[in-house]
Write a protein that holds these residues in place. Structure first.
Motif, PDB file in Angstrom:
ATOM      1  N   GLY A  91     -42.121  -7.743  11.963  1.00 23.95           N
ATOM      2  CA  GLY A  91     -43.518  -8.036  12.264  1.00 23.95           C
ATOM      3  C   GLY A  91     -44.503  -7.570  11.216  1.00 23.95           C
ATOM      4  O   GLY A  91     -45.716  -7.725  11.402  1.00 23.95           O
ATOM      5  N   LYS A  92     -44.004  -7.029  10.104  1.00 27.37           N
ATOM      6  CA  LYS A  92     -44.898  -6.560   9.049  1.00 27.37           C
ATOM      7  C   LYS A  92     -44.630  -7.335   7.770  1.00 27.37           C
ATOM      8  O   LYS A  92     -43.508  -7.801   7.535  1.00 27.37           O
ATOM      9  N   CYS A  93     -45.644  -7.434   6.925  1.00 27.69           N
ATOM     10  CA  CYS A  93     -45.525  -8.118   5.645  1.00 27.69           C
ATOM     11  C   CYS A  93     -45.473  -7.072   4.538  1.00 27.69           C
ATOM     12  O   CYS A  93     -46.416  -6.279   4.372  1.00 27.69           O
ATOM     13  N   LEU A  94     -44.353  -7.078   3.784  1.00 25.84           N
ATOM     14  CA  LEU A  94     -44.119  -6.058   2.767  1.00 25.84           C
ATOM     15  C   LEU A  94     -43.963  -6.708   1.402  1.00 25.84           C
ATOM     16  O   LEU A  94     -43.438  -7.822   1.281  1.00 25.84           O
ATOM     17  N   GLU A  95     -44.413  -5.989   0.372  1.00 26.49           N
ATOM     18  CA  GLU A  95     -44.228  -6.474  -0.989  1.00 26.49           C
ATOM     19  C   GLU A  95     -42.800  -6.220  -1.470  1.00 26.49           C
ATOM     20  O   GLU A  95     -42.281  -6.953  -2.312  1.00 26.49           O
ATOM     21  N   LYS A  96     -42.131  -5.207  -0.905  1.00 28.29           N
ATOM     22  CA  LYS A  96     -40.771  -4.860  -1.290  1.00 28.29           C
ATOM     23  C   LYS A  96     -39.985  -4.500  -0.041  1.00 28.29           C
ATOM     24  O   LYS A  96     -40.487  -3.781   0.833  1.00 28.29           O
ATOM     25  N   CYS A  97     -38.759  -4.959   0.033  1.00 29.57           N
ATOM     26  CA  CYS A  97     -37.940  -4.706   1.221  1.00 29.57           C
ATOM     27  C   CYS A  97     -37.412  -3.274   1.215  1.00 29.57           C
ATOM     28  O   CYS A  97     -37.180  -2.684   0.147  1.00 29.57           O
ATOM     29  N   PRO A  98     -37.196  -2.692   2.394  1.00 31.08           N
ATOM     30  CA  PRO A  98     -36.658  -1.330   2.476  1.00 31.08           C
ATOM     31  C   PRO A  98     -35.237  -1.256   1.920  1.00 31.08           C
ATOM     32  O   PRO A  98     -34.567  -2.274   1.705  1.00 31.08           O
ATOM     33  N   ASP A  99     -34.752  -0.028   1.687  1.00 28.45           N
ATOM     34  CA  ASP A  99     -33.389   0.175   1.193  1.00 28.45           C
ATOM     35  C   ASP A  99     -32.382  -0.367   2.215  1.00 28.45           C
ATOM     36  O   ASP A  99     -32.557  -0.218   3.426  1.00 28.45           O
ATOM     37  N   GLY A 100     -31.321  -0.984   1.697  1.00 26.08           N
ATOM     38  CA  GLY A 100     -30.299  -1.579   2.559  1.00 26.08           C
ATOM     39  C   GLY A 100     -30.595  -3.016   2.935  1.00 26.08           C
ATOM     40  O   GLY A 100     -29.760  -3.670   3.569  1.00 26.08           O
ATOM     41  N   LEU A 101     -31.763  -3.510   2.551  1.00 24.16           N
ATOM     42  CA  LEU A 101     -32.144  -4.894   2.825  1.00 24.16           C
ATOM     43  C   LEU A 101     -32.478  -5.591   1.514  1.00 24.16           C
ATOM     44  O   LEU A 101     -32.773  -4.938   0.511  1.00 24.16           O
ATOM     45  N   GLU A 102     -32.450  -6.901   1.521  1.00 22.17           N
ATOM     46  CA  GLU A 102     -32.785  -7.667   0.332  1.00 22.17           C
ATOM     47  C   GLU A 102     -33.783  -8.752   0.673  1.00 22.17           C
ATOM     48  O   GLU A 102     -33.865  -9.219   1.815  1.00 22.17           O
ATOM     49  N   ALA A 103     -34.535  -9.166  -0.310  1.00 16.17           N
ATOM     50  CA  ALA A 103     -35.552 -10.194  -0.121  1.00 16.17           C
ATOM     51  C   ALA A 103     -34.918 -11.578  -0.179  1.00 16.17           C
ATOM     52  O   ALA A 103     -34.215 -11.910  -1.135  1.00 16.17           O
ATOM     53  N   ASN A 104     -35.147 -12.359   0.863  1.00 11.53           N
ATOM     54  CA  ASN A 104     -34.684 -13.741   0.906  1.00 11.53           C
ATOM     55  C   ASN A 104     -35.855 -14.632   0.500  1.00 11.53           C
ATOM     56  O   ASN A 104     -36.805 -14.816   1.272  1.00 11.53           O
ATOM     57  N   ASN A 105     -35.776 -15.191  -0.699  1.00  8.90           N
ATOM     58  CA  ASN A 105     -36.883 -16.008  -1.206  1.00  8.90           C
ATOM     59  C   ASN A 105     -36.989 -17.363  -0.525  1.00  8.90           C
ATOM     60  O   ASN A 105     -37.988 -18.059  -0.702  1.00  8.90           O
ATOM     61  N   HIS A 106     -35.955 -17.732   0.211  1.00  6.67           N
ATOM     62  CA  HIS A 106     -36.012 -19.016   0.914  1.00  6.67           C
ATOM     63  C   HIS A 106     -36.804 -18.889   2.215  1.00  6.67           C
ATOM     64  O   HIS A 106     -37.667 -19.708   2.519  1.00  6.67           O
ATOM     65  N   THR A 107     -36.513 -17.847   2.983  1.00  9.81           N
ATOM     66  CA  THR A 107     -37.214 -17.630   4.255  1.00  9.81           C
ATOM     67  C   THR A 107     -38.363 -16.638   4.121  1.00  9.81           C
ATOM     68  O   THR A 107     -39.137 -16.468   5.069  1.00  9.81           O
ATOM     69  N   MET A 108     -38.457 -15.974   2.962  1.00 15.55           N
ATOM     70  CA  MET A 108     -39.478 -14.938   2.732  1.00 15.55           C
ATOM     71  C   MET A 108     -39.389 -13.843   3.787  1.00 15.55           C
ATOM     72  O   MET A 108     -40.376 -13.406   4.368  1.00 15.55           O
ATOM     73  N   GLU A 109     -38.146 -13.390   4.009  1.00 16.28           N
ATOM     74  CA  GLU A 109     -37.877 -12.317   4.966  1.00 16.28           C
ATOM     75  C   GLU A 109     -36.977 -11.282   4.314  1.00 16.28           C
ATOM     76  O   GLU A 109     -36.267 -11.568   3.346  1.00 16.28           O
ATOM     77  N   CYS A 110     -36.987 -10.074   4.876  1.00 19.75           N
ATOM     78  CA  CYS A 110     -36.052  -9.030   4.468  1.00 19.75           C
ATOM     79  C   CYS A 110     -34.818  -9.133   5.355  1.00 19.75           C
ATOM     80  O   CYS A 110     -34.917  -9.023   6.588  1.00 19.75           O
ATOM     81  N   THR A 111     -33.662  -9.362   4.744  1.00 19.04           N
ATOM     82  CA  THR A 111     -32.429  -9.553   5.512  1.00 19.04           C
ATOM     83  C   THR A 111     -31.382  -8.535   5.079  1.00 19.04           C
ATOM     84  O   THR A 111     -31.490  -7.910   4.013  1.00 19.04           O
ATOM     85  N   SER A 112     -30.367  -8.379   5.905  1.00 20.34           N
ATOM     86  CA  SER A 112     -29.289  -7.436   5.603  1.00 20.34           C
ATOM     87  C   SER A 112     -28.461  -7.931   4.431  1.00 20.34           C
ATOM     88  O   SER A 112     -28.260  -9.136   4.253  1.00 20.34           O
TER      89      SER A 112
END
Length: 243
Positions: A91-112
């Motif tokens: 539910g939050k918009c972040l410029e960088k994903c937390p540790d253990g997650l990666e940025a998905n440029n297709h969905t613009m989400e932080c995923t495992s």
């Protein structure tokens, strides 16, 4: 009623103003202020536009603006889609994903992060050399495995899916294709010849058995009695020459 307030409004307004547009909305509609240059105009909509979320109150339903980094939101503190350059996470918009997650440029989400997974190795193949399994002493044998889970961008890469090693076998000659074909043909002819010989022998045996059976049947038949030939000397009566 204020002179600037009109009761005969259009577009879902319950009350309106010539200068400010809608002042209140009809039931179930949402009131939202839209900026036009330096001026804000009130409008009534069936649903809130992008960048706003709706809140219902007993007297009025209002559309409130989302946070600056949210494109759409459920409440002010819970985004459902982020603006360009931000990644959605819980539910939050972040410029960088937390540790253990990666940025998905297709969905613009932080995923495992997903690492590659491979199956178990297959058994080693027969020892071969240039595609043959004969005619050599030293060759190669191989084994393979399959990728069962492909990795994400930050996941561990996949390992090799095939391995090869040298092998030693007892050298044996390769049977030539023509010679092998000739041998198979000779074996087939010999087999047919043996079958014909056995067939002839069986036919001869059946004929001999039939002949023996007929001979036994003839021997067991009662023989007809032979008639005695007449005795010529007895049949000749003495001629009386006295008269």
């Amino acid at each position: 009623v204020h002179p600037n307030v009109s009761q005969g409004c259009q577009g879902g307004c319950a009350t309106c103003s010539d200068y400010n547009g809608c002042l209140s909305c009809k039931p179930r509609l949402f009131f939202v202020l839209e900026r036009t240059g330096m001026k804000q105009i009130g409008v009534c909509l069936s649903s809130c536009p992008s960048g706003y979320y709706g809140t219902r109150y007993p007297d009025i339903n209002k559309c409130a603006k989302c946070k600056a980094d949210c494109d759409t939101c459920f409440t002010r503190n819970f985004c459902t889609k982020c603006k360009s350059g931000f990644y959605l996470y819980s539910g939050k918009c972040l410029e960088k994903c937390p540790d253990g997650l990666e940025a998905n440029n297709h969905t613009m989400e932080c995923t495992s992060i997903v690492h590659c997974e491979a199956s178990e190795w297959s058994p080693w193949s027969p020892c071969t050399k240039k595609g043959k399994t004969c005619g050599f002493k030293r060759g190669n044998e191989v084994r393979v495995r399959e990728i069962v889970q492909h990795p994400t961008a930050s996941g561990n890469p996949c390992p090799a899916t095939s391995e090869s090693r040298k092998c030693i076998v007892q050298r044996k000659r390769c049977q030539k294709e023509g010679k092998g074909k000739k041998n198979r043909e000779e074996k087939r002819k010999k087999s047919n010849k043996d079958e014909s010989k056995e067939t002839r022998q069986e036919s001869k045996g059946r004929a001999a058995r039939r002949q023996n059976r007929e001979q036994r049947e003839n021997n067991n038949k009662p023989q007809p009695k032979k008639r005695k030939a007449p005795n010529k000397e007895q049949d000749l009566a003495p001629i009386d020459t006295a008269h």
